[in-house]
Structures are given as structure tokens and as C-alpha cells.
Design a protein around this motif. Structure first.
Motif, PDB file in Angstrom:
ATOM      1  N   ALA A   1      55.294 -15.840   9.129  1.00 25.73           N
ATOM      2  CA  ALA A   1      55.917 -14.673   9.920  1.00 25.73           C
ATOM      3  C   ALA A   1      57.451 -14.681   9.753  1.00 25.73           C
ATOM      4  O   ALA A   1      58.066 -15.212  10.421  1.00 25.73           O
ATOM      5  CB  ALA A   1      55.598 -14.955  11.539  1.00 25.73           C
ATOM      6  N   SER A   2      57.612 -13.675   8.926  1.00 30.72           N
ATOM      7  CA  SER A   2      58.959 -13.664   8.621  1.00 30.72           C
ATOM      8  C   SER A   2      59.912 -13.177   9.905  1.00 30.72           C
ATOM      9  O   SER A   2      59.458 -12.268  10.819  1.00 30.72           O
ATOM     10  CB  SER A   2      59.214 -12.520   7.616  1.00 30.72           C
ATOM     11  N   GLN A   3      61.082 -13.908   9.971  1.00 31.44           N
ATOM     12  CA  GLN A   3      61.989 -13.606  11.166  1.00 31.44           C
ATOM     13  C   GLN A   3      62.619 -11.957  11.079  1.00 31.44           C
ATOM     14  O   GLN A   3      62.921 -11.738  11.959  1.00 31.44           O
ATOM     15  CB  GLN A   3      62.993 -14.622  11.333  1.00 31.44           C
ATOM     16  N   THR A   4      62.867 -11.654   9.997  1.00 32.79           N
ATOM     17  CA  THR A   4      63.186 -10.228   9.800  1.00 32.79           C
ATOM     18  C   THR A   4      62.531  -9.267   9.689  1.00 32.79           C
ATOM     19  O   THR A   4      62.754  -8.079   9.593  1.00 32.79           O
ATOM     20  CB  THR A   4      64.436 -10.315   8.575  1.00 32.79           C
ATOM     21  N   GLU A   5      61.032  -9.499   9.394  1.00 29.35           N
ATOM     22  CA  GLU A   5      60.132  -8.482   9.387  1.00 29.35           C
ATOM     23  C   GLU A   5      58.849  -8.604  10.117  1.00 29.35           C
ATOM     24  O   GLU A   5      58.281  -7.260  10.147  1.00 29.35           O
ATOM     25  CB  GLU A   5      59.667  -8.484   7.695  1.00 29.35           C
ATOM     26  N   ASN A   6      58.521  -9.652  10.776  1.00 26.54           N
ATOM     27  CA  ASN A   6      57.440  -9.513  11.446  1.00 26.54           C
ATOM     28  C   ASN A   6      57.414  -8.611  12.581  1.00 26.54           C
ATOM     29  O   ASN A   6      58.321  -8.321  13.233  1.00 26.54           O
ATOM     30  CB  ASN A   6      57.127 -11.316  11.885  1.00 26.54           C
ATOM     31  N   TYR A   7      55.926  -8.148  12.937  1.00 32.01           N
ATOM     32  CA  TYR A   7      55.926  -7.522  14.176  1.00 32.01           C
ATOM     33  C   TYR A   7      54.497  -7.831  14.600  1.00 32.01           C
ATOM     34  O   TYR A   7      53.436  -7.115  14.372  1.00 32.01           O
ATOM     35  CB  TYR A   7      55.846  -5.793  13.988  1.00 32.01           C
ATOM     36  N   LEU A   8      54.401  -8.949  15.221  1.00 34.65           N
ATOM     37  CA  LEU A   8      52.765  -9.854  15.473  1.00 34.65           C
ATOM     38  C   LEU A   8      52.619  -8.858  16.553  1.00 34.65           C
ATOM     39  O   LEU A   8      52.907  -8.845  17.977  1.00 34.65           O
ATOM     40  CB  LEU A   8      53.206 -11.153  15.870  1.00 34.65           C
ATOM     41  N   ASN A   9      51.250  -8.149  16.457  1.00 36.65           N
ATOM     42  CA  ASN A   9      51.098  -6.995  17.192  1.00 36.65           C
ATOM     43  C   ASN A   9      50.005  -7.243  18.245  1.00 36.65           C
ATOM     44  O   ASN A   9      50.126  -6.968  19.335  1.00 36.65           O
ATOM     45  CB  ASN A   9      50.637  -5.884  16.611  1.00 36.65           C
ATOM     46  N   ASP A  10      48.750  -8.083  17.752  1.00 36.10           N
ATOM     47  CA  ASP A  10      47.631  -8.037  18.527  1.00 36.10           C
ATOM     48  C   ASP A  10      46.898  -9.435  18.341  1.00 36.10           C
ATOM     49  O   ASP A  10      47.189  -9.854  17.163  1.00 36.10           O
ATOM     50  CB  ASP A  10      46.431  -7.008  18.310  1.00 36.10           C
ATOM     51  N   ILE A  11      46.284 -10.077  19.145  1.00 29.83           N
ATOM     52  CA  ILE A  11      45.836 -11.483  19.136  1.00 29.83           C
ATOM     53  C   ILE A  11      44.540 -11.441  19.925  1.00 29.83           C
ATOM     54  O   ILE A  11      43.860 -10.872  20.754  1.00 29.83           O
ATOM     55  CB  ILE A  11      46.522 -12.447  19.766  1.00 29.83           C
ATOM     56  N   VAL A  12      43.492 -12.218  19.045  1.00 32.03           N
ATOM     57  CA  VAL A  12      42.191 -12.280  19.437  1.00 32.03           C
ATOM     58  C   VAL A  12      41.981 -14.032  19.614  1.00 32.03           C
ATOM     59  O   VAL A  12      42.703 -14.733  18.548  1.00 32.03           O
ATOM     60  CB  VAL A  12      40.856 -11.857  18.778  1.00 32.03           C
ATOM     61  N   LEU A  13      41.161 -14.550  20.132  1.00 29.70           N
ATOM     62  CA  LEU A  13      40.923 -16.007  20.160  1.00 29.70           C
ATOM     63  C   LEU A  13      39.400 -16.437  19.520  1.00 29.70           C
ATOM     64  O   LEU A  13      38.383 -15.439  19.796  1.00 29.70           O
ATOM     65  CB  LEU A  13      41.035 -16.823  21.688  1.00 29.70           C
ATOM     66  N   ASP A  14      39.376 -17.119  18.850  1.00 27.26           N
ATOM     67  CA  ASP A  14      38.083 -17.788  18.127  1.00 27.26           C
ATOM     68  C   ASP A  14      37.566 -19.120  18.936  1.00 27.26           C
ATOM     69  O   ASP A  14      38.546 -19.966  18.833  1.00 27.26           O
ATOM     70  CB  ASP A  14      38.166 -17.874  16.660  1.00 27.26           C
ATOM     71  N   TYR A  15      36.608 -19.201  19.302  1.00 28.07           N
ATOM     72  CA  TYR A  15      36.065 -20.239  20.210  1.00 28.07           C
ATOM     73  C   TYR A  15      35.213 -21.327  19.224  1.00 28.07           C
ATOM     74  O   TYR A  15      34.553 -21.007  18.441  1.00 28.07           O
ATOM     75  CB  TYR A  15      35.440 -20.212  21.404  1.00 28.07           C
ATOM     76  N   PHE A  16      35.514 -22.623  19.493  1.00 24.13           N
ATOM     77  CA  PHE A  16      34.436 -23.760  19.294  1.00 24.13           C
ATOM     78  C   PHE A  16      34.509 -24.890  20.340  1.00 24.13           C
ATOM     79  O   PHE A  16      35.189 -25.249  20.980  1.00 24.13           O
ATOM     80  CB  PHE A  16      35.166 -24.596  18.221  1.00 24.13           C
ATOM     81  N   ASP A  17      33.018 -25.085  20.667  1.00 22.09           N
ATOM     82  CA  ASP A  17      32.673 -25.824  21.688  1.00 22.09           C
ATOM     83  C   ASP A  17      33.149 -25.293  23.218  1.00 22.09           C
ATOM     84  O   ASP A  17      33.763 -26.226  23.863  1.00 22.09           O
ATOM     85  CB  ASP A  17      33.205 -27.381  21.601  1.00 22.09           C
ATOM     86  N   ASN A  18      33.095 -24.015  23.219  1.00 24.50           N
ATOM     87  CA  ASN A  18      33.619 -23.256  24.567  1.00 24.50           C
ATOM     88  C   ASN A  18      35.095 -23.357  24.635  1.00 24.50           C
ATOM     89  O   ASN A  18      35.551 -23.115  25.896  1.00 24.50           O
ATOM     90  CB  ASN A  18      32.673 -23.890  25.774  1.00 24.50           C
ATOM     91  N   GLN A  19      36.033 -23.636  23.751  1.00 26.26           N
ATOM     92  CA  GLN A  19      37.349 -23.824  23.956  1.00 26.26           C
ATOM     93  C   GLN A  19      37.789 -22.926  22.683  1.00 26.26           C
ATOM     94  O   GLN A  19      37.459 -23.077  21.764  1.00 26.26           O
ATOM     95  CB  GLN A  19      37.815 -25.193  23.893  1.00 26.26           C
ATOM     96  N   SER A  20      39.116 -22.437  23.053  1.00 29.65           N
ATOM     97  CA  SER A  20      39.774 -21.629  21.903  1.00 29.65           C
ATOM     98  C   SER A  20      40.321 -22.613  20.959  1.00 29.65           C
ATOM     99  O   SER A  20      40.584 -23.728  21.130  1.00 29.65           O
ATOM    100  CB  SER A  20      41.049 -20.851  22.346  1.00 29.65           C
ATOM    101  N   ALA A  21      39.835 -22.268  19.526  1.00 30.95           N
ATOM    102  CA  ALA A  21      40.179 -23.251  18.373  1.00 30.95           C
ATOM    103  C   ALA A  21      41.286 -22.426  17.482  1.00 30.95           C
ATOM    104  O   ALA A  21      42.079 -23.316  16.694  1.00 30.95           O
ATOM    105  CB  ALA A  21      39.011 -23.528  17.628  1.00 30.95           C
ATOM    106  N   TYR A  22      41.069 -21.152  17.299  1.00 33.75           N
ATOM    107  CA  TYR A  22      41.921 -20.477  16.503  1.00 33.75           C
ATOM    108  C   TYR A  22      42.310 -19.091  17.113  1.00 33.75           C
ATOM    109  O   TYR A  22      41.765 -18.539  17.964  1.00 33.75           O
ATOM    110  CB  TYR A  22      41.077 -20.129  15.135  1.00 33.75           C
TER     111      TYR A  22
END
Length: 298
Positions: free
Chosen positions: A114-135
């Protein structure tokens, strides 16, 4: 906007330096003695511009409801729409125990992710494994791509594909009669109910794409070979949300709210891996309150 128990959590991205809401203790509602509808979380001190330990620009949050964990994505930049941007800090993701209002951990993204001068981290989703967020999968609108954070490995990587993650220049957005000249690549992200597929699209464009989460979990994946276009939305959109059976998105050009009946189209296709975007309908149409333009302060 996310909901946990009886509270609604809203992000207010400071895309311009003259932001609509103050982000400093000097201007806080508490200091003026007046009550406010929005209260800082976890505190005003956590939103001090220029302090890299604090949040600089938060747009994306996600909540793991079973454990009451909030995942806060900070681009590290502020005034991203200003002519002179404040690239003060590296991007990071912070995990907060909502009930205790305490930080459980944080991860700073390396420059190549994630570039400090270019990134625009916009939206996030979670992926679960064994009922807990893993990614955590995060769209990068500033430098088109998908950023992946591996929670268990405490590491990150990114995928890029110019064909699917860039804007469609021939499909500009129109906001209440005004042509929106800005070109925005991948923004909205949604996770299927069974966590097997993720969906994304660009603000400037109508194409909706699908990618298997099994591919996103492997940093060695050739991402260009696994992304599949499922169809074209009736309008450009920003955010996406996937419920149990349907995927919802806004219509920027006609101030609408649309529903794609995924489960219905899956029956016709035989599996979600082969589904096509066919059954869409407008739940709300031409509603002035749905005008997309919250980035502009008056």
C-alpha cells in the motif's frame, strides 16, 4: 456504516483538508459543551492528524460480530482530493475490541503493498475460517488493486489486474444531472454468504466481477486467470453489500437502490461459480436522499 449491538458506527473520511466534521480535540463537541449525534470512537485523540499512531483517513471498517472486533483501515493520508496531499503516515489496519474500546493489534502495510503516496484503501470484507476472521480483503482505489491481510500469518500482499480493477473510461458517472469527470477504479467489495466468492466493481464502470476467495488466500495466485465478469449493473455504483441471498448496490446515475437476486440466478446457472448477473430490480428509484455526493461539503 456498520452496526454492532445497539450502536451504529460511521466513518467520515477527510478527503479534503477543510473536512465536513472536525477531527481534533480543539474542535470536539465535548469541548464546546454541546451534545452531538456523532461521537468519536474510540476517542478524539485517536483521530489526531499528523500523529501516525492515530487514524489519518478512515473510510473502510468491518466488524466481526461474534467477538465484537472492529477492523479499521487507515490510508495514512489526509486531504486526498487536495492539490497538495498530506502523505503523513504509512497505511495500517487496526483491530479494536469494541466493548472495551481497546486496541488488540495493528499492522502497518509495507510500501509495496500500500503506497504511502498513492493508496486509497477504500472498502474491506472479512473472510472466515473456523468461525473467526482469517483474511481481510481491501480494495485500493488510489493505486488499483486488492490488498490482502493474512491475520494468522500477520503478513500482507496485493493483487493487480488492469483489465478488471481499473475504471471504464467510457462510462463516466452522472450525479444529479452533473457529469462526474473523476475516474475511479475498484472500490466496492462484497463477500458471499458462504465466504467462497468475493465481488467487486469500479465507481467509473458498470462491470461486476467475481473472484474465488480460495485464490485470494494464496499470494502466488495468477489473479488474471481467476477473475470472472458476472455481468453489467444497470448503473455505476460505489459500495456493495451481500446478504444471505441477494447483493445490493446503489445507482449513482439515477439515485436508486438495486437488488441482484443472486440465489435465483444461481439456480439457473447451477452454481455460484457460474452465476451471471441477470435478475436485478430497483428497490428505490430516483430518490433525492440517495444522491451520491457525500464527499462535498457545503
Amino acid at each position: 456504516m456498520k452496526v454492532y449491538k445497539d450502536e451504529v458506527y460511521v466513518t467520515v473520511p477527510q478527503v479534503v483538508s477543510r473536512g465536513c466534521l472536525p477531527l481534533s480535540t480543539k474542535s470536539s463537541p465535548q469541548s464546546s459543551g454541546k451534545s452531538a449525534l456523532l461521537q468519536p470512537f474510540p476517542s478524539w485523540e485517536n483521530h489526531t492528524i499528523g500523529d501516525c499512531k492515530a487514524f489519518q483517513f478512515v473510510q473502510a471498517i468491518e466488524i466481526e460480530p461474534s467477538r465484537g472486533l472492529m477492523f479499521v483501515v487507515d490510508t495514512g493520508r489526509s486531504g486526498v482530493f487536495d492539490s497538495v496531499k498530506k502523505n503523513s503516515c504509512p497505511a495500517k489496519i487496526v483491530i479494536i475490541d469494541i466493548d472495551k474500546k481497546t486496541e488488540l493489534g495493528r499492522y502497518t502495510f509495507p510500501e509495496e503493498v500500500a503506497s504511502q503516496t498513492e493508496n486509497y484503501l477504500n472498502d474491506i470484507v472479512l473472510d472466515y475460517f473456523d468461525n473467526q476472521s482469517a483474511y481481510a480483503y481491501i480494495t485500493d482505489t488510489g493505486k488499483p488493486g486488492i490488498v490482502v491481510f493474512d491475520l494468522k500469518g500477520n503478513t500482507s500482499y496485493r493483487f493487480e489486474d488492469a483489465k478488471t480493477m481499473s475504471s471504464e473510461a467510457d462510462k463516466p458517472s452522472s450525479l444529479t444531472g452533473y457529469l462526474w469527470a473523476q475516474i475511479y477504479p475498484s472500490t466496492g467489495y462484497a463477500m458471499s454468504a458462504d465466504f467462497r466468492y468475493a465481488y467487486f466493481s469500479a465507481v467509473t464502470g458498470t462491470s461486476l466481477y467475481q473472484v474465488p476467495t480460495s485464490a485470494l488466500r494464496d499470494p502466488k495466485t495468477n489473479i488474471t486467470t481467476v477473475i470472472r465478469k458476472v455481468g453489467d449493473k444497470p448503473s455505476q455504483s460505489d459500495g456493495l453489500i451481500y446478504a444471505q441471498k441477494n447483493l445490493y448496490f446503489g445507482g449513482l446515475n439515477d439515485r436508486s437502490l438495486y437488488r441482484w437476486e443472486v440465489s435465483k440466478d444461481v439456480k439457473s446457472a447451477g452454481s455460484e461459480g457460474n452465476v451471471a448477473l441477470v435478475t436485478t430490480s430497483a428497490i428505490l428509484k430516483n430518490v433525492s436522499e440517495l444522491t451520491w455526493g457525500g464527499y462535498f461539503c457545503h
